[in-house]
Design a protein around this motif. Structure first.
Motif, mmCIF file in Angstrom:
data_model
loop_
_atom_site.group_PDB
_atom_site.id
_atom_site.type_symbol
_atom_site.label_atom_id
_atom_site.label_comp_id
_atom_site.label_asym_id
_atom_site.label_seq_id
_atom_site.Cartn_x
_atom_site.Cartn_y
_atom_site.Cartn_z
ATOM 1 N N ILE A 254 -47.121 -64.194 7.977
ATOM 2 C CA ILE A 254 -45.670 -64.167 8.178
ATOM 3 C C ILE A 254 -45.297 -62.942 9.011
ATOM 4 C CG2 ILE A 254 -43.431 -63.986 7.023
ATOM 5 C CD1 ILE A 254 -44.707 -65.371 4.603
ATOM 6 N N PHE A 255 -44.503 -63.158 10.046
ATOM 7 C CA PHE A 255 -44.017 -62.031 10.846
ATOM 8 C C PHE A 255 -42.838 -61.382 10.141
ATOM 9 C CE2 PHE A 255 -46.144 -64.480 14.219
ATOM 10 C CZ PHE A 255 -46.882 -63.454 14.801
ATOM 11 N N LYS A 256 -42.831 -60.065 10.121
ATOM 12 C CA LYS A 256 -41.731 -59.338 9.491
ATOM 13 C C LYS A 256 -40.447 -59.532 10.277
ATOM 14 C CE LYS A 256 -44.474 -55.611 7.392
ATOM 15 N NZ LYS A 256 -44.702 -54.142 7.382
ATOM 16 N N ALA A 257 -39.362 -59.715 9.575
ATOM 17 C CA ALA A 257 -38.074 -59.955 10.234
ATOM 18 C C ALA A 257 -37.628 -58.742 11.039
ATOM 19 C CB ALA A 257 -37.020 -60.307 9.181
ATOM 20 N N GLN B 241 -43.881 -67.778 11.245
ATOM 21 C CA GLN B 241 -45.178 -67.702 10.590
ATOM 22 C C GLN B 241 -46.209 -68.506 11.368
ATOM 23 O OE1 GLN B 241 -44.001 -69.429 6.753
ATOM 24 N NE2 GLN B 241 -45.296 -71.202 7.212
ATOM 25 N N ILE B 242 -47.478 -68.149 11.180
ATOM 26 C CA ILE B 242 -48.582 -68.813 11.875
ATOM 27 C C ILE B 242 -49.710 -69.043 10.883
ATOM 28 C CG2 ILE B 242 -48.085 -67.874 14.167
ATOM 29 C CD1 ILE B 242 -50.205 -65.702 13.589
ATOM 30 N N ASP B 243 -50.617 -69.937 11.219
ATOM 31 C CA ASP B 243 -51.805 -70.205 10.403
ATOM 32 C C ASP B 243 -53.042 -69.891 11.226
ATOM 33 O OD1 ASP B 243 -50.114 -73.069 9.104
ATOM 34 O OD2 ASP B 243 -50.466 -71.178 8.065
ATOM 35 N N VAL C 48 -48.605 -64.206 2.813
ATOM 36 C CA VAL C 48 -47.427 -64.810 2.187
ATOM 37 C C VAL C 48 -46.901 -63.981 1.015
ATOM 38 C CG1 VAL C 48 -47.936 -67.165 2.905
ATOM 39 C CG2 VAL C 48 -48.960 -66.280 0.798
ATOM 40 N N ASP C 49 -47.770 -63.196 0.384
ATOM 41 C CA ASP C 49 -47.337 -62.326 -0.718
ATOM 42 C C ASP C 49 -46.867 -60.963 -0.229
ATOM 43 O OD1 ASP C 49 -47.981 -64.259 -2.657
ATOM 44 O OD2 ASP C 49 -50.097 -63.667 -2.598
ATOM 45 N N GLN C 50 -46.981 -60.744 1.086
ATOM 46 C CA GLN C 50 -46.589 -59.488 1.729
ATOM 47 C C GLN C 50 -47.329 -58.288 1.144
ATOM 48 O OE1 GLN C 50 -42.402 -58.952 2.443
ATOM 49 N NE2 GLN C 50 -42.011 -61.137 2.654
#
Length: 611
Positions: free
Chosen positions: A458-461, A477-479, A508-510
């Motif tokens: 997940i990219f940070k906002a 987000q990317i896989d 995903v859990d950062q």
């Protein structure tokens, strides 16, 4: 279901994987759904514990399967997603049979190679061949099976016997054998020698399998008289003998094979019902264009790969392919410079000064640098020094897996001034463990215990101006596929970001850091995952595309065009209007041409003389 078995003769490493993939590529162009299976006759359960020097790179699939590098060829050529069951090993088959025996499934019978092992092989192939491997969700119509090694290897005897039986199980019209053999041409005579191929085919026929197609690999094309000689001794018609010489690009192989009428032959032999084909330039157009483009690139760049296994180029097959894909996309031929990481270390100045100075010279002349993954202590300090050199000298840089971790270690030592900072993999008692073990992925055994397979990043906002995020199409987000058991210590994250090293991507859990990016640098990006595994010939991996563009100072212009390439790429200079756009994008991304020499991000420390 139709099956094509690809066997090898004379020597291994003649290109069975590329030829198997090319069979599939041709059939896919004809509208046939295809899947692939690779059989490796070693006792290992999978390729996960191999040294790269032993068997080349370990390729990782979406489901976390650690498999042979040929499955990477299949995925790249056929644009499909395979599963761990698509790689069969002797170890997997025997474990499957022994587990059944322990469970009592054989009702007290004596368990033997024939029929129990051979039956297990056939059942495995039939089961896996039915699994969908493309986004369409359709069941495959043809399964291409590559048998590793060569005919005559004692390790592969059970598999050969299994397929001898299998041809009768599925009927002749559903089973075809292609035999790939080397036809050497000794320099002393200049004549192609057919005896090795004759011997290999004779042995294959003696084991109960008759080749329908013989693919002759050679440095130069073989003549018609040589084909007729092979035909006479191997019981195969001359038109079923294909000569494949060394080509400039492996992506030319499908077109080269189809020029021999391969689709028409397979359609008749396997009763595929392919309708009359249009001229080859229509249905094989993507492969013709790709091959032509990759062999006619006029501009060049040099990318250095600072690795631990550089004596065998197959150790970095997916990385080299990903670089070629990216270079082809933007019109550059990528020259690879393999640099042994341990030769960059200061101790080499004493032990082997020539190797030391050559390594540093090669690093300095590269347009961009990749520090790839690896395991163990050897060469880690050299990778750290390569990261430092790229950071200080504004050299475009991409770190992958261990390269991500060494970039973190280098920054901790030389910018955060954390003396002795290290990874617990290399130094268990380091005073600053900035890279630590993930114990839940290491329960006490080596194979299959890492963080493996496709995971979401997940990219940070807060990082909307991230270059790597823009390269990924500004997605949230990317896989990507992973293979690691160490991670950045979350206790140090705040200190890194306060000093300009931003972790723009997390899990995903950062909790786990996935992507780092350095501000005020043309391109300093590192990722914990392996982006090379998802790179495709017509769809290159974004981190590699960014590196290639940055290596020729084209990245900012690429962003200014909305991440679109100029129809005139490549070219030596851009229009004056483009320069204005470049400056505008540079301001948006906080890139400046005048770097503050006093900035902590570029503080220099002791650095080796490179001559």
């Amino acid at each position: 279901m139709k099956y094509i078995l690809v066997t090898g003769g004379v020597i291994s490493g003649v290109g069975k994987g590329v030829i198997s993939s090319s069979f599939g590529a041709i059939l896919k162009c004809c509208g046939i759904e295809v899947t692939s299976i690779k059989i490796d006759p070693y006792i290992n359960l999978d390729a996960g514990t191999f040294s790269p020097y032993e068997h080349g790179e370990v390729y990782v699939l979406d489901d976390g399967g650690e498999v042979d590098l040929d499955l990477g060829n299949y995925e790249r050529f056929l644009n499909i997603t395979l599963h761990r069951e698509n790689n069969i090993t002797t170890g997997k088959i025997y474990k499957h049979v022994i587990d059944k025996e322990r469970h009592g499934d054989y009702l007290g019978k004596t368990v033997q190679v024939v029929p129990h092992i051979t039956d297990a092989i056939q059942e495995w192939v039939e089961k896996v061949a039915q699994k969908p491997v493309s986004d369409s969700g359709k069941a495959p119509q043809v399964c291409i099976i590559e048998l590793g090694g060569i005919i005559g290897d004692i390790e592969s005897m059970a598999f050969v016997e299994a397929f001898r039986q299998f041809q009768f199980r599925v009927k002749r019209e559903n089973f075809c054998v292609a035999h790939v053999s080397l036809v050497p041409q000794p320099k002393t005579t200049g004549e192609h020698k057919t005896k090795p191929t004759q011997t290999s085919v004779r042995e294959l026929r003696g084991l109960g399998l008759s080749p329908d197609i013989i693919v002759c690999r050679s440095e130069k094309p073989i003549g018609q008289s040589v084909k007729e000689k092979i035909s006479n001794f191997c019981h195969v018609a001359p038109e079923q003998i294909i000569s494949i010489p060394d080509l400039k690009s492996v992506y030319q192989v499908p077109v080269f094979m189809e020029n021999h009428g391969m689709a028409e032959y397979l359609s008749k032999r396997l009763q595929l019902g392919i309708t009359p084909l249009p001229p080859i330039r229509k249905y094989m157009r993507p492969w013709i264009d790709l091959g032509d483009r990759m062999t006619n690139l006029k501009s060049e760049i040099t990318i250095g790969i600072v690795g631990k296994y550089t004596r065998l180029e197959d150790s970095y097959t997916s990385i080299t392919k990903a670089l070629k894909h990216a270079g082809n996309k933007v019109g550059y031929h990528v020259n690879l410079m393999f640099i042994e990481a341990s030769n960059l270390e200061a101790v080499m100045l004493r032990d082997d000064p020539v190797a030391y100075h050559n390594a540093w010279h090669n690093l300095c002349i590269c347009d961009g640098v990749i520090v790839p993954g690896g395991f163990g202590k050897r060469g880690v300090e050299g990778k750290i020094m390569a990261c430092q050199w790229c950071r200080i000298n504004l050299k475009p840089f991409l770190g992958i897996c261990l390269g991500f971790q060494t970039a973190v270690i280098e920054y901790a030592r030389n910018v955060l001034n954390l003396e002795g900072a290290h990874s617990t993999e290399v130094c268990e008692d380091t005073p600053h463990p900035v890279v630590i073990d993930m114990p839940e992925h290491n329960p006490g055994q080596m194979g299959g215990t890492m963080r493996l397979g496709k995971r979401t990043t997940i990219f940070k906002a807060s990082d909307n101006n991230s270059r790597i995020k823009l390269l990924y199409g500004n997605k949230e987000q990317i896989d990507e596929r992973h293979r690691h058991r160490y991670e950045v210590n979350p206790d140090y994250i705040k200190r890194f970001e306060e000093k300009g090293l931003h972790f723009v991507g997390v899990d995903v859990d950062q909790k786990r850091m996935e992507i780092l990016e350095l501000e005020n640098h043309p391109y300093y990006v590192a990722v914990q995952y392996h982006p090379e595994y998802l790179s495709r010939p017509l769809n290159p991996s974004p981190p590699f595309l960014g590196l290639v563009l940055a290596a020729k100072d084209r990245l900012r212009v690429y962003f200014s065009r909305g991440c679109k390439l100029s129809p005139r790429e490549p070219q030596s200079d851009y229009d004056s209007d483009d320069v204005g756009l470049e400056e505008l994008t540079a301001n948006k991304l906080n890139i400046t041409n005048d770097h503050d020499d006093n900035s902590s991000a570029y503080s220099s420390s002791s650095f080796p003389e490179t001559g």
